[in-house]
Scaffold this motif. Structure first.
Motif, PDB file in Angstrom:
ATOM      1  N   SER A 168       2.409  17.040  10.752  1.00 58.58           N
ATOM      2  CA  SER A 168       2.271  16.776   9.319  1.00 58.58           C
ATOM      3  C   SER A 168       2.922  17.880   8.485  1.00 58.58           C
ATOM      4  N   ALA A 206       9.594  10.439   9.858  1.00 60.96           N
ATOM      5  CA  ALA A 206       8.198  10.774  10.126  1.00 60.96           C
ATOM      6  C   ALA A 206       7.759  10.227  11.477  1.00 60.96           C
ATOM      7  N   ASN A 207       8.209   9.028  11.817  1.00 61.53           N
ATOM      8  CA  ASN A 207       7.860   8.445  13.114  1.00 61.53           C
ATOM      9  C   ASN A 207       8.403   9.304  14.252  1.00 61.53           C
ATOM     10  N   SER A 263       2.538   2.589  16.715  1.00 64.64           N
ATOM     11  CA  SER A 263       3.065   2.976  15.408  1.00 64.64           C
ATOM     12  C   SER A 263       3.495   1.756  14.618  1.00 64.64           C
ATOM     13  N   PRO A 306       2.998   6.461  10.320  1.00 68.47           N
ATOM     14  CA  PRO A 306       3.563   7.797  10.098  1.00 68.47           C
ATOM     15  C   PRO A 306       3.765   8.150   8.633  1.00 68.47           C
ATOM     16  N   LEU A 307       4.142   7.158   7.815  1.00 66.23           N
ATOM     17  CA  LEU A 307       4.338   7.442   6.398  1.00 66.23           C
ATOM     18  C   LEU A 307       3.980   6.192   5.589  1.00 66.23           C
ATOM     19  N   THR A 359      -0.001   9.842   5.690  1.00 63.22           N
ATOM     20  CA  THR A 359      -0.032   9.495   7.115  1.00 63.22           C
ATOM     21  C   THR A 359      -1.456   9.077   7.452  1.00 63.22           C
ATOM     22  N   TYR A 394      -6.414  11.097   7.772  1.00 68.15           N
ATOM     23  CA  TYR A 394      -5.172  10.864   7.043  1.00 68.15           C
ATOM     24  C   TYR A 394      -4.656  12.179   6.487  1.00 68.15           C
TER      25      TYR A 394
END
Length: 342
Positions: free
Chosen positions: A55, A91-92, A110, A131-132, A146, A178
């Motif tokens: 993060s 982000a993933n 995901s 992820p985002l 997240t 989160y």
């Protein structure tokens, strides 16, 4: 010449800030509370640290996105039909790499992947992650986040991943939380012993405990819903919105699930995403959006339902299963349920 307006008796604002304790660091908090974990052998503690590390990397990328051409779509869609943004993909990648290298996770679910990712290790945990969250807000500097859920695998470590490892109910979660990337970056999580929030201090590169034992107010005066879709809402949902207006509640809708949820967590409120004519099963994804936030909400004294069933009790039949979602202050959700929402 720099002038000082300190009269020599009172400490300066800066010295007061330095002297003030900024709280317990996340790593120390995890270590001090490891005996609360259902499986206190260290892996879950390390997994939470891996999520925190990833993060921080994502936070850095989000903050500089406008400077290095990380804004905009990549020209493809994920399985949910959402246009993938460059930061979604990045982000993933960041979270997948961090969790793979950490070694505690055997499989990753995901939003950005059609199927689960087998991380080919003997990890004891399965993680489901968005992820985002809030793709439509990435380009306009609005808060995004997240969302993550952590499950303990059911098959023996070292054996092939089984469907029973992947399709677990929300009540099977051992931890969830989160990260909110906003005016400040916060990590909020639970391991089933209450909810704690940590704020990121960028100059030190650490999360510090800023919101211990978070409690969601039982009542609130905020309702969060995309009223642009109101004509396609079920009649009971329209009736509840009318009730909110009659009570002179405040409408607040950011469009980032994490941001809307976090505000209601602190101030009291209800977040609503019902079934619609376009999405008769609901739009939000059960495994990597609703389960995590439902677990956090309940641990903070709130409530989460699809209008018929407690979110955490819903059987998971497919990876990207959708559901209607009503989450927030206990009394507000119960009032909506009493009107027959679904």
């Amino acid at each position: 010449m720099q002038r000082s307006f300190n009269n020599g008796n009172a400490p300066s604002i800066e010295s007061s800030r330095i002297a003030h304790s900024i709280g317990t660091a996340l790593d120390r908090f995890i270590k001090n509370n490891q005996d609360q974990f259902a499986y206190a052998s260290g892996e879950l503690s390390q997994l939470l640290r891996d999520i925190a590390l990833a993060s921080k990397v994502v936070n850095r990328e989000v903050n500089k996105a406008g400077l290095i051409d990380l804004m905009g779509a990549v020209g493809s869609q994920n399985l949910a039909g959402d246009d993938q943004q460059k930061l979604d993909v990045l982000a993933n990648i960041r979270f997948t790499r961090a969790l793979a290298k950490g070694g505690e996770v055997c499989a990753l679910i995901s939003e950005e992947s059609d199927t689960y990712v087998d991380l080919n290790n003997e990890g004891k945990y399965v993680i489901a992650i968005d992820p985002l969250d809030g793709s439509s807000n990435i380009d306009v500097n609005v808060s995004i986040g997240t969302i993550f859920s952590i499950y303990r695998r059911k098959s023996p470590a070292g054996t092939p991943i089984q469907p029973t490892d992947i399709l677990q109910k929300g009540s099977d979660q051992v931890a969830a939380g989160y990260v909110l990337y906003g005016s400040s970056t916060m990590l909020v999580y639970t391991t089933g012993h209450g909810v704690n929030g940590f704020t990121y201090e960028p100059t030190l590169g650490e999360y510090f405990l800023s919101h211990p034992q978070l409690k969601m107010p039982e009542d609130g005066k905020i309702y969060s819903i995309n009223e642009g879709l109101a004509n396609s809402f079920p009649a009971a949902v329209q009736e509840y919105i009318k009730y909110c207006k009659d009570c002179q509640y405040t409408a607040r809708y950011i469009g980032s699930l994490v941001a809307d949820f976090h505000r209601n967590m602190l101030k009291g409120g209800i977040y609503i995403y019902p079934a619609t004519a376009k999405s008769p099963q609901g739009k939000l994804r059960l495994m990597y959006e609703c389960n995590a936030l439902a677990f956090v909400a309940e641990q903070a004294g709130g409530r989460a339902t699809n209008g018929k069933d407690r979110i955490l009790d819903i059987e998971v039949k497919e990876l990207h299963q959708r559901t209607a979602f009503y989450v927030g202050s206990k009394n507000m959700v119960e009032k909506a349920e009493s009107l027959g929402i679904h």
